[in-house]
Design a protein around this motif. Structure first.
Motif, PDB file in Angstrom:
ATOM      1  N   ASP A  23       0.770  -3.115  -4.953  1.00 13.80           N
ATOM      2  CA  ASP A  23       1.797  -2.933  -3.929  1.00 13.80           C
ATOM      3  C   ASP A  23       1.135  -2.408  -2.831  1.00 13.80           C
ATOM      4  O   ASP A  23       1.368  -3.253  -1.488  1.00 13.80           O
ATOM      5  CB  ASP A  23       2.942  -2.184  -4.405  1.00 13.80           C
ATOM      6  CG  ASP A  23       3.507  -2.703  -5.501  1.00 13.80           C
ATOM      7  OD1 ASP A  23       3.513  -3.805  -5.839  1.00 13.80           O
ATOM      8  OD2 ASP A  23       3.916  -1.848  -6.240  1.00 13.80           O
ATOM      9  N   ARG A  27       0.538  -5.114   0.952  1.00 15.23           N
ATOM     10  CA  ARG A  27       0.988  -4.588   2.444  1.00 15.23           C
ATOM     11  C   ARG A  27       0.089  -4.146   3.290  1.00 15.23           C
ATOM     12  O   ARG A  27      -0.081  -4.870   4.380  1.00 15.23           O
ATOM     13  CB  ARG A  27       1.825  -3.300   2.124  1.00 15.23           C
ATOM     14  CG  ARG A  27       3.383  -3.697   1.750  1.00 15.23           C
ATOM     15  CD  ARG A  27       4.193  -2.357   1.740  1.00 15.23           C
ATOM     16  NE  ARG A  27       4.471  -2.054   3.346  1.00 15.23           N
ATOM     17  CZ  ARG A  27       5.450  -2.743   3.958  1.00 15.23           C
ATOM     18  NH1 ARG A  27       6.020  -3.733   3.283  1.00 15.23           N
ATOM     19  NH2 ARG A  27       5.855  -2.361   5.114  1.00 15.23           N
ATOM     20  N   ALA A  31      -0.202  -6.960   6.475  1.00 17.03           N
ATOM     21  CA  ALA A  31       0.697  -6.188   7.608  1.00 17.03           C
ATOM     22  C   ALA A  31       0.167  -6.909   8.966  1.00 17.03           C
ATOM     23  O   ALA A  31       0.845  -7.061   9.935  1.00 17.03           O
ATOM     24  CB  ALA A  31       0.706  -4.945   7.640  1.00 17.03           C
ATOM     25  N   LEU A  58       6.055  -6.817   0.172  1.00 13.78           N
ATOM     26  CA  LEU A  58       6.150  -7.314   1.338  1.00 13.78           C
ATOM     27  C   LEU A  58       7.226  -7.141   2.064  1.00 13.78           C
ATOM     28  O   LEU A  58       7.338  -7.535   3.167  1.00 13.78           O
ATOM     29  CB  LEU A  58       5.675  -8.965   1.547  1.00 13.78           C
ATOM     30  CG  LEU A  58       4.192  -9.024   0.862  1.00 13.78           C
ATOM     31  CD1 LEU A  58       3.702 -10.635   0.783  1.00 13.78           C
ATOM     32  CD2 LEU A  58       3.141  -8.198   1.665  1.00 13.78           C
ATOM     33  N   LEU A  61       8.251  -6.249   6.207  1.00 11.30           N
ATOM     34  CA  LEU A  61       7.168  -6.892   7.146  1.00 11.30           C
ATOM     35  C   LEU A  61       7.867  -7.987   8.129  1.00 11.30           C
ATOM     36  O   LEU A  61       8.995  -8.442   7.526  1.00 11.30           O
ATOM     37  CB  LEU A  61       6.055  -7.689   6.534  1.00 11.30           C
ATOM     38  CG  LEU A  61       4.965  -6.570   5.719  1.00 11.30           C
ATOM     39  CD1 LEU A  61       3.787  -7.332   5.030  1.00 11.30           C
ATOM     40  CD2 LEU A  61       4.701  -5.387   6.528  1.00 11.30           C
TER      41      LEU A  61
END
Length: 64
Positions: A23, A27, A31, A58, A61
């Motif tokens: 996870d 990200r 990002a 995600l 975002l």
């Protein structure tokens, strides 16, 4: 978390070993790119093992 460094002639790279790294890694990778669009390409095996995991990692975002 543990980090091992693989040293090869001319370059090296870290390998992170631990729990819940997927996870955070998703990200972190997405990002800077997530201004407009993020596309995750997978296969049936991974999709069955981690259902919804990419979407959750995600979420939030600014990408569609």
């Amino acid at each position: 978390m543990h980090t091992l460094t693989v040293n090869l002639p001319g370059f090296g790279y870290p390998i992170q070993i631990g729990t819940d790294l997927l996870d955070a890694a998703l990200r972190e990778l997405a990002a800077p790119l997530a201004k407009e669009l993020v596309v995750v390409v997978t296969n049936d095996t991974i999709a069955k093992l981690y259902p919804g995991r990419c979407e959750r990692a995600l979420a939030g975002l600014p990408a569609r």
